[in-house]
Design an enzyme around this catalytic site. Structure first.
Site, PDB file in Angstrom:
ATOM      1  N   LYS A 144       0.829  -1.206   0.000  1.00 61.44           N
ATOM      2  CA  LYS A 144       0.000   0.000   0.000  1.00 61.44           C
ATOM      3  C   LYS A 144       0.866   1.260   0.000  1.00 61.44           C
ATOM      4  O   LYS A 144       1.854   1.337   0.741  1.00 61.44           O
ATOM      5  CB  LYS A 144      -0.896   0.030   1.244  1.00 61.44           C
ATOM      6  CG  LYS A 144      -1.862  -1.133   1.341  1.00 61.44           C
ATOM      7  CD  LYS A 144      -3.041  -0.937   0.436  1.00 61.44           C
ATOM      8  CE  LYS A 144      -4.071  -2.036   0.632  1.00 61.44           C
ATOM      9  NZ  LYS A 144      -5.168  -1.927  -0.343  1.00 61.44           N
ATOM     10  N   ASP A 173      -0.515  -0.164  -4.398  1.00 56.35           N
ATOM     11  CA  ASP A 173      -1.935   0.195  -4.304  1.00 56.35           C
ATOM     12  C   ASP A 173      -2.111   1.476  -3.508  1.00 56.35           C
ATOM     13  O   ASP A 173      -1.876   1.499  -2.300  1.00 56.35           O
ATOM     14  CB  ASP A 173      -2.710  -0.948  -3.642  1.00 56.35           C
ATOM     15  CG  ASP A 173      -4.209  -0.692  -3.661  1.00 56.35           C
ATOM     16  OD1 ASP A 173      -4.645   0.322  -4.243  1.00 56.35           O
ATOM     17  OD2 ASP A 173      -4.948  -1.523  -3.099  1.00 56.35           O
ATOM     18  N   GLU A 200      -2.122   0.680  -8.606  1.00 55.89           N
ATOM     19  CA  GLU A 200      -3.568   0.490  -8.468  1.00 55.89           C
ATOM     20  C   GLU A 200      -4.219   1.761  -7.930  1.00 55.89           C
ATOM     21  O   GLU A 200      -3.775   2.314  -6.928  1.00 55.89           O
ATOM     22  CB  GLU A 200      -3.749  -0.677  -7.499  1.00 55.89           C
ATOM     23  CG  GLU A 200      -5.100  -1.278  -7.474  1.00 55.89           C
ATOM     24  CD  GLU A 200      -5.078  -2.585  -6.660  1.00 55.89           C
ATOM     25  OE1 GLU A 200      -4.181  -3.437  -6.870  1.00 55.89           O
ATOM     26  OE2 GLU A 200      -5.953  -2.753  -5.799  1.00 55.89           O
ATOM     27  N   ASP A 225      -9.503   0.169  -9.256  1.00 51.52           N
ATOM     28  CA  ASP A 225     -10.079  -0.711  -8.228  1.00 51.52           C
ATOM     29  C   ASP A 225     -11.310  -0.031  -7.613  1.00 51.52           C
ATOM     30  O   ASP A 225     -12.446  -0.384  -7.941  1.00 51.52           O
ATOM     31  CB  ASP A 225      -9.006  -1.023  -7.172  1.00 51.52           C
ATOM     32  CG  ASP A 225      -9.478  -2.057  -6.175  1.00 51.52           C
ATOM     33  OD1 ASP A 225     -10.571  -2.613  -6.351  1.00 51.52           O
ATOM     34  OD2 ASP A 225      -8.756  -2.330  -5.193  1.00 51.52           O
ATOM     35  N   LYS A 249     -13.436  -7.140  -7.372  1.00 51.16           N
ATOM     36  CA  LYS A 249     -13.728  -7.765  -6.079  1.00 51.16           C
ATOM     37  C   LYS A 249     -15.147  -8.303  -6.178  1.00 51.16           C
ATOM     38  O   LYS A 249     -16.113  -7.601  -5.873  1.00 51.16           O
ATOM     39  CB  LYS A 249     -13.635  -6.713  -4.971  1.00 51.16           C
ATOM     40  CG  LYS A 249     -12.236  -6.161  -4.745  1.00 51.16           C
ATOM     41  CD  LYS A 249     -12.275  -5.037  -3.717  1.00 51.16           C
ATOM     42  CE  LYS A 249     -10.949  -4.829  -3.019  1.00 51.16           C
ATOM     43  NZ  LYS A 249      -9.844  -4.521  -3.915  1.00 51.16           N
TER      44      LYS A 249
HETATM   45 MG    MG Z   1      -6.944  -1.803  -4.249  1.00 49.64          MG
END
Ligand code: MG
Length: 311
Positions: A144, A173, A200, A225, A249
């Site tokens: 992240k 991300d 991302e 995302d 997702k």
């Molecule tokens: Mg993500």
């Protein structure tokens, strides 16, 4: 068809809280449930909401379950509104489980391991490589960014890429947490380094056009995302011309039947990803991933380290 409906709310604490640019997440809470048909056959489903990602809240999901009561019909399920996208997924996949849709046993999917945010990611990366004996195999990790200052994160990043095995890949991300100059800086850096599979969601979903421009200006791929949390948003971005990667997702995307139809009718570069489901949701999502994801990319399911116990 009428089904007997039983539901079981659950809570799982993360071993260490997950820090993203949306904030700190300590406990995964959701609902597992069963539908039993007239022949006493059972189908399992999971509702794993992610409200900060645009799905309904756990409370909304619980209200729906309480309204359903002890009996649910096919019509009740069809009428679940699209705002309740995690509920749509849960009930849609429970029906598929009940009808024993042929399961793809030979999944042969490779996993992307989610590292803890910040400096803790360095040690975790080394541990995973040792434990899984992955030192020589190409492995994918995700880390992240957009949580601390960019200067601090770039310093850790420089150390992190040195740990990666040859052929290893890293996904960064940002969870929409960068501003435009920061996004450009990360993309320039990623272009120089060359081992970054993609960045991302660098900017927030409102900045779609800016991300479209960035994806044309840099060699490093960009994945959407947060922008594509539901099938409807996926369709919107597709028709607005997104040619990059889509992180999907399924657990919060809506009815699995809709997602399947979209992915079959449109050739998109899809990476399937977890929302920290229990094994009920995980099974349903991995079945979809085996059916629909791009086999050249790892699926975002290397998250077992995040919990003490299997559930
Ligand atoms: Mg993500």
């Amino acid at each position: 068809m009428i089904y007997k409906f039983d539901f079981y709310p659950y809570q799982r604490r993360f071993r260490q809280p997950l820090k993203t640019s949306h904030g700190i997440w300590k406990t995964r809470a959701g609902i597992n449930f069963s539908l039993t048909n007239e022949m006493d056959k059972i189908g399992w489903g999971e509702i794993a909401p992610l409200p900060w990602f645009g799905s309904e809240s756990l409370e909304q999901a619980l209200t729906l379950c309480q309204q359903f009561g002890a009996r649910v019909t096919d019509e009740d399920i069809t009428q679940i509104p699209q705002e309740l996208s995690a509920c749509q997924f849960g009930f849609g996949s429970a029906l598929e489980d009940l009808s024993s849709r042929v399961e793809n046993k030979d999944k042969n999917l490779s996993y992307s391991y989610l590292l803890p945010t910040g400096e803790a990611g360095l040690e975790a990366c080394q541990q995973i490589l040792q434990r899984e004996n992955l030192g020589r195999s190409p492995t994918t990790f995700k880390w992240k960014i957009g949580v601390s200052s960019i200067e601090e994160e770039v310093k850790i990043f420089t150390r992190l890429i040195k740990i990666l095995p040859i052929g290893g890949k890293l996904r960064l991300d940002a969870n929409g947490g960068l501003n435009l100059p920061e996004a450009k800086k990360w993309l320039e850096l990623a272009d120089r380094v060359g081992t970054i599979e993609f960045i991302e969601q660098p900017l927030s979903p409102e900045c779609f056009d800016l991300m479209l421009n960035l994806s044309a200006d840099y060699a490093t791929a960009i994945a959407l995302d947060e922008s594509v949390a539901t099938v409807r948003q996926l369709e919107d971005c597709y028709y607005q011309g997104w040619k990059g990667i889509y992180v999907i997702k399924p657990a919060i995307a809506g009815f699995p039947q809709h997602l399947r139809r979209f992915c079959r009718e449109h050739s998109i570069d899809a990476v399937f990803s977890s929302v920290f489901e229990t094994k009920v949701g995980r099974k349903a999502v991995l079945n979809l991933a085996a059916e629909l994801s791009n086999r050249d990319r790892a699926v975002g399911f290397g998250v077992n380290d995040w919990f003490e116990n299997e559930l």
